[in-house]
Scaffold this motif. Structure first.
Motif, PDB file in Angstrom:
ATOM      1  N   LEU A 106      44.727  31.229  36.799  1.00 19.10           N
ATOM      2  CA  LEU A 106      43.335  31.283  37.242  1.00 19.10           C
ATOM      3  C   LEU A 106      43.282  31.427  38.756  1.00 19.10           C
ATOM      4  CD1 LEU A 106      40.395  30.946  36.141  1.00 19.10           C
ATOM      5  CD2 LEU A 106      40.591  28.531  36.756  1.00 19.10           C
ATOM      6  N   GLU A 107      42.470  32.369  39.220  1.00 18.26           N
ATOM      7  CA  GLU A 107      42.290  32.585  40.660  1.00 18.26           C
ATOM      8  C   GLU A 107      40.801  32.677  40.982  1.00 18.26           C
ATOM      9  OE1 GLU A 107      44.991  35.512  42.679  1.00 18.26           O
ATOM     10  OE2 GLU A 107      45.416  36.075  40.596  1.00 18.26           O
ATOM     11  N   PHE A 108      40.363  31.883  41.938  1.00 24.32           N
ATOM     12  CA  PHE A 108      39.029  31.993  42.521  1.00 24.32           C
ATOM     13  C   PHE A 108      39.197  32.369  43.988  1.00 24.32           C
ATOM     14  CE2 PHE A 108      35.580  29.759  39.933  1.00 24.32           C
ATOM     15  CZ  PHE A 108      36.240  29.952  38.729  1.00 24.32           C
ATOM     16  N   ARG A 109      38.563  33.466  44.386  1.00 25.26           N
ATOM     17  CA  ARG A 109      38.616  33.911  45.773  1.00 25.26           C
ATOM     18  C   ARG A 109      37.196  34.036  46.317  1.00 25.26           C
ATOM     19  NH1 ARG A 109      43.973  32.992  46.969  1.00 25.26           N
ATOM     20  NH2 ARG A 109      45.348  34.051  45.478  1.00 25.26           N
ATOM     21  N   ASN A 110      36.819  33.088  47.178  1.00 25.38           N
ATOM     22  CA  ASN A 110      35.499  33.083  47.808  1.00 25.38           C
ATOM     23  C   ASN A 110      34.393  33.245  46.761  1.00 25.38           C
ATOM     24  OD1 ASN A 110      33.689  32.960  50.011  1.00 25.38           O
ATOM     25  ND2 ASN A 110      33.595  35.192  50.144  1.00 25.38           N
ATOM     26  N   VAL A 111      34.432  32.390  45.752  1.00 28.87           N
ATOM     27  CA  VAL A 111      33.481  32.495  44.638  1.00 28.87           C
ATOM     28  C   VAL A 111      32.225  31.675  44.936  1.00 28.87           C
ATOM     29  CG1 VAL A 111      33.086  31.963  42.204  1.00 28.87           C
ATOM     30  CG2 VAL A 111      35.268  32.960  42.933  1.00 28.87           C
ATOM     31  N   TRP A 112      31.091  32.368  44.787  1.00 30.68           N
ATOM     32  CA  TRP A 112      29.773  31.749  44.945  1.00 30.68           C
ATOM     33  C   TRP A 112      29.006  31.867  43.631  1.00 30.68           C
ATOM     34  CZ3 TRP A 112      27.616  29.958  49.754  1.00 30.68           C
ATOM     35  CH2 TRP A 112      28.472  30.126  50.853  1.00 30.68           C
ATOM     36  N   LYS A 113      28.226  30.835  43.331  1.00 26.07           N
ATOM     37  CA  LYS A 113      27.268  30.900  42.236  1.00 26.07           C
ATOM     38  C   LYS A 113      25.973  30.300  42.728  1.00 26.07           C
ATOM     39  CE  LYS A 113      25.565  31.705  38.236  1.00 26.07           C
ATOM     40  NZ  LYS A 113      25.362  33.090  37.738  1.00 26.07           N
ATOM     41  N   THR A 114      24.958  31.162  42.809  1.00 35.48           N
ATOM     42  CA  THR A 114      23.675  30.768  43.376  1.00 35.48           C
ATOM     43  C   THR A 114      22.594  30.820  42.303  1.00 35.48           C
ATOM     44  OG1 THR A 114      24.347  31.665  45.524  1.00 35.48           O
ATOM     45  CG2 THR A 114      21.997  31.266  45.186  1.00 35.48           C
ATOM     46  N   TYR A 115      21.812  29.761  42.240  1.00 42.41           N
ATOM     47  CA  TYR A 115      20.694  29.685  41.288  1.00 42.41           C
ATOM     48  C   TYR A 115      19.377  29.646  42.045  1.00 42.41           C
ATOM     49  CZ  TYR A 115      24.180  28.332  37.782  1.00 42.41           C
ATOM     50  OH  TYR A 115      25.277  28.309  36.935  1.00 42.41           O
ATOM     51  N   LEU A 151      33.783  25.283  35.784  1.00 40.31           N
ATOM     52  CA  LEU A 151      34.383  25.425  34.463  1.00 40.31           C
ATOM     53  C   LEU A 151      33.744  26.580  33.692  1.00 40.31           C
ATOM     54  CD1 LEU A 151      36.657  23.564  33.490  1.00 40.31           C
ATOM     55  CD2 LEU A 151      35.016  22.491  31.950  1.00 40.31           C
ATOM     56  N   HIS A 152      32.433  26.742  33.811  1.00 41.39           N
ATOM     57  CA  HIS A 152      31.744  27.824  33.103  1.00 41.39           C
ATOM     58  C   HIS A 152      32.144  29.202  33.636  1.00 41.39           C
ATOM     59  CE1 HIS A 152      28.305  24.872  31.873  1.00 41.39           C
ATOM     60  NE2 HIS A 152      29.408  24.728  31.155  1.00 41.39           N
ATOM     61  N   VAL A 153      32.301  29.305  34.940  1.00 42.74           N
ATOM     62  CA  VAL A 153      32.744  30.582  35.513  1.00 42.74           C
ATOM     63  C   VAL A 153      34.196  30.847  35.126  1.00 42.74           C
ATOM     64  CG1 VAL A 153      33.188  31.836  37.665  1.00 42.74           C
ATOM     65  CG2 VAL A 153      31.067  30.528  37.401  1.00 42.74           C
ATOM     66  N   ALA A 154      35.030  29.822  35.195  1.00 49.11           N
ATOM     67  CA  ALA A 154      36.437  29.979  34.814  1.00 49.11           C
ATOM     68  C   ALA A 154      36.567  30.404  33.362  1.00 49.11           C
ATOM     69  CB  ALA A 154      37.190  28.677  35.050  1.00 49.11           C
ATOM     70  N   GLY A 155      35.680  29.876  32.496  1.00 48.75           N
ATOM     71  CA  GLY A 155      35.734  30.185  31.073  1.00 48.75           C
ATOM     72  C   GLY A 155      34.965  31.423  30.670  1.00 48.75           C
ATOM     73  N   ILE A 156      34.490  32.177  31.642  1.00 51.87           N
ATOM     74  CA  ILE A 156      33.725  33.410  31.416  1.00 51.87           C
ATOM     75  C   ILE A 156      32.478  33.124  30.575  1.00 51.87           C
ATOM     76  CG2 ILE A 156      34.019  35.912  31.126  1.00 51.87           C
ATOM     77  CD1 ILE A 156      36.937  35.496  30.571  1.00 51.87           C
ATOM     78  N   LEU A 157      31.911  31.935  30.771  1.00 51.75           N
ATOM     79  CA  LEU A 157      30.629  31.600  30.162  1.00 51.75           C
ATOM     80  C   LEU A 157      29.483  31.860  31.133  1.00 51.75           C
ATOM     81  CD1 LEU A 157      31.633  28.201  28.500  1.00 51.75           C
ATOM     82  CD2 LEU A 157      31.411  30.433  27.374  1.00 51.75           C
ATOM     83  N   ASP A 158      29.822  32.053  32.398  1.00 56.62           N
ATOM     84  CA  ASP A 158      28.850  32.358  33.443  1.00 56.62           C
ATOM     85  C   ASP A 158      29.493  33.329  34.419  1.00 56.62           C
ATOM     86  OD1 ASP A 158      26.495  32.320  34.840  1.00 56.62           O
ATOM     87  OD2 ASP A 158      26.468  30.143  35.165  1.00 56.62           O
ATOM     88  N   THR A 159      28.660  34.033  35.148  1.00 61.29           N
ATOM     89  CA  THR A 159      29.129  35.081  36.054  1.00 61.29           C
ATOM     90  C   THR A 159      28.922  34.656  37.503  1.00 61.29           C
ATOM     91  OG1 THR A 159      28.485  36.756  34.441  1.00 61.29           O
ATOM     92  CG2 THR A 159      28.890  37.516  36.674  1.00 61.29           C
ATOM     93  N   MET A 170      29.004  36.038  43.642  1.00 59.57           N
ATOM     94  CA  MET A 170      29.830  36.787  44.586  1.00 59.57           C
ATOM     95  C   MET A 170      31.247  36.229  44.523  1.00 59.57           C
ATOM     96  SD  MET A 170      29.115  37.427  48.662  1.00 59.57           S
ATOM     97  CE  MET A 170      29.569  35.771  49.179  1.00 59.57           C
ATOM     98  N   GLY A 171      32.207  37.076  44.850  1.00 57.32           N
ATOM     99  CA  GLY A 171      33.589  36.644  44.885  1.00 57.32           C
ATOM    100  C   GLY A 171      34.385  37.190  43.716  1.00 57.32           C
ATOM    101  N   VAL A 172      35.652  36.834  43.687  1.00 61.12           N
ATOM    102  CA  VAL A 172      36.578  37.348  42.680  1.00 61.12           C
ATOM    103  C   VAL A 172      37.107  36.192  41.844  1.00 61.12           C
ATOM    104  CG1 VAL A 172      38.792  38.496  42.305  1.00 61.12           C
ATOM    105  CG2 VAL A 172      37.254  39.309  44.109  1.00 61.12           C
ATOM    106  N   CYS A 173      37.024  36.344  40.532  1.00 56.74           N
ATOM    107  CA  CYS A 173      37.597  35.383  39.607  1.00 56.74           C
ATOM    108  C   CYS A 173      38.522  36.136  38.662  1.00 56.74           C
ATOM    109  CB  CYS A 173      36.497  34.665  38.823  1.00 56.74           C
ATOM    110  SG  CYS A 173      37.145  33.453  37.651  1.00 56.74           S
ATOM    111  N   ARG A 174      39.777  35.712  38.611  1.00 60.35           N
ATOM    112  CA  ARG A 174      40.760  36.358  37.737  1.00 60.35           C
ATOM    113  C   ARG A 174      41.314  35.356  36.739  1.00 60.35           C
ATOM    114  NH1 ARG A 174      42.564  38.464  42.824  1.00 60.35           N
ATOM    115  NH2 ARG A 174      42.050  40.688  43.064  1.00 60.35           N
TER     116      ARG A 174
END
Length: 223
Positions: free
Chosen positions: A6-15, A52-60, A63-67
């Motif tokens: 799992l890789e998170f690179r400058n990941v943002w989640k804005t609501y 956890l939701h972004v890591a599990g591809i339950l949310d997008t 901005m940023g890169v998630c692998r």
């Protein structure tokens, strides 16, 4: 050299919260290697569940890169994302999320790519539920229900298990038993495990503890 699961690179989640913007994740950087066991802690609203939701591809991510295993998840189609979730990720939830009308065996088989009931029985046996195949959730204790949920998470041989407060509904004895199962899976089978928890005793089973606040990692400690 370890492979990055799992890789998170400058990941943002804005609501959008009314007229306000809330950053649930604020430039999160994190790399988890194959075979690692990580606990994620922090106060409510720190971004743990969003991570956890972004890591599990339950949310997008906004901005940023998630692998996940080298796959940049936001660039995949919905069908490809669903396939990656099914094949590579096992989910464990605080409230078990079992289907009440199904037996233990049927719950475990629900996400299966094939209908191999023998494999499902073997996994149930391995985590201490031999002879409980035909029990429905209401006929099981909380600890037993969480074991069924673990078996379901394992059924497709995932490379990573994402657990959201897996001991939150359990007493101390059952909580420790569940964490020991995850520890054994990590040590004996090399499954990468990420556990979000408020419980410092549960977190102590991990090799690395991450503390989050305001959508960022504020501390990482390896044991």
């Amino acid at each position: 050299m370890n492979n990055h699961v799992l890789e998170f690179r400058n990941v943002w989640k804005t609501y959008h919260m009314g007229d306000d913007l809330v950053n649930a994740l604020a430039g999160l950087d994190l790399v988890l290697d194959e075979g690692s066991f990580t606990a994620v802690m922090g106060p409510s609203g720190s971004g743990k569940s969003t991570f956890l939701h972004v890591a599990g591809i339950l949310d997008t991510p906004t901005m940023g890169v998630c692998r996940l295993n080298g796959n940049e998840t936001v660039k995949l189609s919905k069908k490809e994302q669903a396939r990656l979730r099914r094949n590579e990720i096992g989910f464990i939830f605080q409230r078990f999320n079992l289907m009440s009308q199904l037996t233990s065996l049927e719950n475990v088989m629900l996400p299966m790519i094939d209908n191999d009931s023998q494999k499902a029985k073997e996994i149930l046996d391995k985590i201490g539920l031999h002879g409980k195949y035909n029990k429905r959730p209401t006929q099981l204790s909380g600890g037993e229900q969480q074991r069924v949920a673990i078996a379901r998470a394992l059924i497709n041989n995932p490379s990573i298990i994402l657990a959201d407060e897996p001991t939150g509904e359990l007493d101390t004895r059952n909580a420790n038993s569940i964490m020991q199962i995850l520890r054994d899976l990590n040590m004996n089978e090399g499954v990468t495990i990420v556990v979000v928890t408020h419980n410092p005793v549960a977190a102590d089973f991990a090799d690395e503890i991450i503390h989050m606040s305001d959508g960022k990692i504020v501390n990482m400690a390896s044991k």
